[in-house]
Design an enzyme around this catalytic site. Structure first.
Site, mmCIF file in Angstrom:
data_model
loop_
_atom_site.group_PDB
_atom_site.id
_atom_site.type_symbol
_atom_site.label_atom_id
_atom_site.label_comp_id
_atom_site.label_asym_id
_atom_site.label_seq_id
_atom_site.Cartn_x
_atom_site.Cartn_y
_atom_site.Cartn_z
ATOM 1 C CG PHE A 1 -0.362 0.335 2.532
ATOM 2 C CD1 PHE A 1 0.317 -0.613 3.273
ATOM 3 C CD2 PHE A 1 -0.497 1.608 3.065
ATOM 4 C CE1 PHE A 1 0.861 -0.307 4.514
ATOM 5 C CE2 PHE A 1 0.034 1.926 4.306
ATOM 6 C CZ PHE A 1 0.722 0.960 5.030
ATOM 7 C CE LYS A 2 4.137 0.955 4.558
ATOM 8 N NZ LYS A 2 4.086 1.675 5.799
ATOM 9 C CG ASP A 3 4.124 0.759 -4.506
ATOM 10 O OD1 ASP A 3 5.275 1.205 -4.377
ATOM 11 O OD2 ASP A 3 3.885 -0.447 -4.694
ATOM 12 C CG LEU B 1 6.182 6.334 -0.345
ATOM 13 C CD1 LEU B 1 6.673 5.066 0.335
ATOM 14 C CD2 LEU B 1 7.167 7.479 -0.087
#
Ligand SMILES: Cc1ncc(COP(=O)(O)O)c(C=O)c1O
Ligand SMILES: N[C@@H](CCOP(=O)(O)O)C(=O)O
Length: 463
Positions: free
Chosen positions: A111-113, A116
């Site tokens: 989920f960081k994408d 980011l």
């Protein structure tokens, strides 16, 4: 829109400066001076919009005059154009009541994408025409590192130094960081836990000698822009499931409290969220804090959900500030007490106000494995972090609202744990299929401030 520090003394800043600064100069975290409000009509008007367009609507009030609507749209189109699913964050129904929100279709499978990919573009936009060279320092328990590295690798005007706890991330997570050989990427494996890495990063910002020399910035969720971008998928999912006419509950596998704080922000902005379920693994400081007011950190127990093996959750400070009546000086005092004793009690108002939105649960290894098997029986292979959220969702009392569990990582990032529980070994998607053939590069260092800052100082460009 201006941003305040949770500790009350740093100057208020606009969006561009908050994005580049990361942490506030008084050690606090930036938070909007007021939550933008979305009425039922505005939420209803999001029905049928693409993910990128929803992102523009939700984030526009936060960016102030630092980006025009068209500039924001251009960045969102680029960021979400790199996702492997047309819906960017698709919903999958498990049964009458349970849904998964798949947040792992970005380049590094977590989920960081979602945040980011946008943050990398924001850095580039805000640095264009400036002589500033950014030195990004970050801590990762596995997923932030690879997503941040993917977002800034090879970009002009930026170096990234990423600290991960040696031996405490999965092989896939490690390789996703250490096989990126761009000259501006520096991976450091520290002899310690994620909490040690995060404390070192915060200490770099708080050390005037070091932070005065380099233009430091953050990619962790201490950076407001990260959370801003994560608010979007709560709106996107809720609207798809009937908001504003229907309330929705969310279950969130939680570590550093960023993802669930983004849900809290969405609720504060007017999204009809019935409940946010904060799901922890056995590193359960957040469950203890929310259920009994006891925020005391023990030692970290390594688990099969390593990205949640965290005791000191950065973003909890934002909740304590907002729920506690936004008293910066009092919170600074409370946080100083915690920093010296690693323990504190929530005030009555912090606890009562948090309980209006949040409930918590703790899920152990057996329950996690059992939930992975339950999901597999309905045809869904979920990763260990998602399984913790799903286990908590299944026993949460949420009235009639549908409950959406945030599926935070692709199961192939944790093939051993998934195989142990389900007998099925998930394969890496084609776009990263050669990960185990790529060359790795990283340095191992002790979890020591002087050693790490000396390493960075040798390689970073002064401001
Ligand atoms: C896969 C996965 N799930 C859940 C979490 C916890 O999210 P947060 O730190 O925002 O609470 C993380 C780490 O951040 C993660 O990488
Ligand atoms: N689980 C995270 C820990 C850092 O969280 P962040 O959201 O503050 O960057 C990770 O995968 O690194």
């Amino acid at each position: 829109m201006r941003y305040l520090s949770t500790r009350g003394t740093a100057p208020t800043l606009g969006f561009r400066d908050v994005t580049l600064a990361g942490l506030a100069s008084d050690g606090g975290l930036y938070i909007p001076e007021a939550w933008p409000q979305f009425g039922a009509d505005e939420i209803a008007a999001m029905a049928g919009l693409s993910y990128a367009e929803t992102a523009v609507r939700v984030m526009l009030p936060f960016v102030g005059d630092d980006l025009s609507e068209d500039e924001l749209r251009d960045l969102c189109t680029q960021a979400y154009g790199r996702f492997a699913h047309a819906a960017v964050t698709p919903l999958v129904q498990l049964d009458q009541r349970h849904w998964l929100l798949e947040l792992f279709h970005g380049p590094t499978l977590a989920f960081k994408d979602v945040a980011l990919q946008l943050l990398g573009l924001l850095f580039e936009k805000f640095l264009t025409g400036s002589s500033t060279h950014l030195t990004i320092v970050g801590a990762t328990s596995g997923d932030t590192g690879s997503a941040a590295i993917d977002a800034v690798a090879g970009r002009h005007g930026v170096d990234i130094f990423m600290l991960h706890p040696q031996g405490r991330v999965s092989d896939v997570q490690r390789r996703q960081m250490t096989t990126v050989l761009a000259p501006n990427v520096h991976n450091i494996a520290i002899d310690g836990s994620f909490d040690d890495a995060q404390a070192l990063v915060k200490a770099m910002f708080n050390d005037p000698g070091f932070s005065g020399r380099f233009a430091l910035s953050a990619v962790n969720s201490i950076n407001w822009a990260r959370l801003m971008a994560q608010i979007v998928y709560y709106f996107y999912a809720a609207v798809r499931l009937g908001a504003p006419d229907r309330k929705i509950a969310f279950a969130v596998p939680t570590g550093n409290f960023g993802d669930v704080f983004a849900g809290y922000a969405a609720a504060r902005m007017g999204l009809p969220i019935e409940r946010l379920v904060v799901a922890t693994n056995v590193n359960d400081i957040l469950h203890r804090a929310l259920s009994s007011g006891d925020y005391s950190a023990g030692t970290v127990t390594p688990t099969a959900a390593p990205s949640m093996d965290i005791q000191v959750s950065s973003n909890f400070e934002r909740l304590l500030f907002d729920a506690g009546g936004r008293e910066g000086q009092a919170l600074a005092e409370q946080m100083r007490g915690f920093e010296s004793t690693r323990a504190m009690r929530l005030t009555n108002i912090q606890q009562t106000e948090a309980a209006r939105w949040l409930v918590s649960d703790r899920v152990d290894a057996g329950e996690m494995a059992q939930t992975m098997r339950w999901a597999a029986e309905s045809g869904q292979i979920v990763d260990p972090h998602t399984a913790i959220g799903l286990a908590a969702a299944r026993r949460a009392e949420t009235g009639v609202a549908p409950i959406v569990t945030l599926a935070t990582a692709h199961p192939a990032k944790f093939p051993d744990a998934v195989e142990r529980s389900t007998g099925i070994r998930p394969g890496l998607p084609g776009r990263v299929g050669d990960l185990f053939e790529r060359e790795e590069r990283y340095d191992a260092l002790p979890a020591d401030f002087d050693a790490i800052t000396a390493y960075i100082a040798e390689r970073a460009q002064p401001r």
